[in-house]
Design an enzyme around this catalytic site. Structure first.
Site, PDB file in Angstrom:
ATOM      1  N   TYR A  22      11.075  -4.028  -1.079  1.00 63.17           N
ATOM      2  CA  TYR A  22      11.269  -2.779  -0.331  1.00 63.17           C
ATOM      3  C   TYR A  22      12.706  -2.271  -0.439  1.00 63.17           C
ATOM      4  CZ  TYR A  22       6.831  -4.472   1.325  1.00 63.17           C
ATOM      5  OH  TYR A  22       5.545  -4.954   1.352  1.00 63.17           O
ATOM      6  N   ASP A  23      12.824  -0.988  -0.728  1.00 62.25           N
ATOM      7  CA  ASP A  23      14.138  -0.337  -0.851  1.00 62.25           C
ATOM      8  C   ASP A  23      14.535   0.375   0.427  1.00 62.25           C
ATOM      9  OD1 ASP A  23      12.922   0.780  -4.056  1.00 62.25           O
ATOM     10  OD2 ASP A  23      14.012  -1.077  -3.552  1.00 62.25           O
TER      11      ASP A  23
END
Ligand code: DEZ
Ligand code: MG
Length: 306
Positions: A22-23
């Site tokens: 996840y960014d």
């Protein structure tokens, strides 16, 4: 229905795997980062670690008592790095909805049940309002006779620790006697996880109007889980839902908001949701992707390689 992945505190590999997936990391506030003004252990460190790993941080709260600048002051006071454009509250989502979706005519006002932060967000969107913190409405005196105000085009209800019969009566009359008046709420959280335990939430301030007006007068809530909150975020931030995770403490707002938006979801057990909601005799139908006891467990992601 797939089960949640239970993360075990200290299982660094499991948390590191989240880091890779996840960014963009969206954080609920009450019950995740803090209880009132009391930080939850590890919250500042985890946010610092995520920023050190170049992750995008967005704060998404249904608490409508503060405007985004007010929240920035709160974060500053608690020693947590936060930028106004990373902060999204239900007060802001409601103001954007009224100005950009409802398109309330400029000669119309909003009757507010709520606090200063909600008024500030309406003001910053150029929306006229009455009620709220006006001393004339913050009274225990009998409200009758009520001089109705035909310039009111919407009623907006948020968490209001000074709610009273005058405010409820005025809001009721606008909505009961004029079907063209929009019935809006910032959010419908039933309870609020304060620093000294649970208190009635915005949904419990709203309840007397919902009950007295009946099902023929449905309310539109603009905070989580409504898509309106996600639209307000998307208007300011580019992010890939498939690489975004929403961390929250309430299943019927935070986790449902994440699932509806196509985000991954991580539930913490430091706020509203409990183990019984997940594995008890009547488990919630809303199942988070991940569960960990507290935000502090994410410290296991560790510092980025030098
Ligand atoms: O409005 C409420 O009832 C409370 O502010 C509620 O706790 C929402 O806060 P959040 O958990 O979304 O930060
Ligand atoms: Mg919360």
């Amino acid at each position: 229905m797939s089960a949640s992945t239970r993360l075990s505190p200290g299982d660094s590999a499991a948390y590191a795997a989240l880091l890779d997936k996840y960014d963009t990391w969206m954080f609920d506030c009450d019950g995740v980062l803090w209880h009132g003004d009391r930080l939850i252990d590890g919250a500042p460190e985890v946010l610092e670690l995520l920023r050190a790993h170049k992750k995008s941080i967005i704060f998404v709260t249904n608490n409508a008592t503060k405007s985004r600048p007010n929240y920035k002051k709160k974060f500053d006071g608690l020693g947590i790095e936060a930028h106004v454009d990373e902060i999204f509250g239900s007060a802001y989502a409601a103001a954007i909805y009224i100005s950009s979706v409802l398109k309330l005519p400029k000669d119309k006002k909003v009757y507010v049940i709520g606090m200063g932060g909600l008024e500030e967000e309406l003001k910053s969107e150029g929306i006229s309002y009455v009620g709220g913190t006006d001393p004339a409405d913050n009274t225990l005196a009998s409200p009758t006779p009520i001089a109705d105000d035909p310039t009111v085009g919407a009623v907006l209800v948020g968490l209001d620790t000074s709610v009273n019969y005058t405010k409820l009566s005025k809001a009721f009359r606008h909505l009961y006697y004029d079907p063209s008046v929009a019935f809006l709420a910032t959010n419908t959280d039933s309870t609020y996880p304060s620093a000294n335990g649970l208190l009635p939430g915005a949904g419990s301030i709203l309840a007397p109007l919902v009950y007295s007006l009946g099902p023929s007068r449905p309310v539109t809530a603009l905070g989580k889980p409504s898509v309106r909150m996600l639209e307000a975020i998307k208007a300011k931030h580019d992010f890939d839902p498939a690489r975004t995770i929403m961390i929250g403490d309430r299943l019927n707002t935070d986790i449902e908001f994440g699932k509806a938006g196509g985000l991954a979801t991580l539930l913490v057990l430091t706020g509203i949701a409990s183990e019984a909601d997940l594995t008890g005799p009547n488990p919630s139908p809303t199942v988070p992707d991940y569960v960990t006891p507290s935000i502090g467990d994410l410290r296991a992601i560790g510092k980025p390689a030098a």
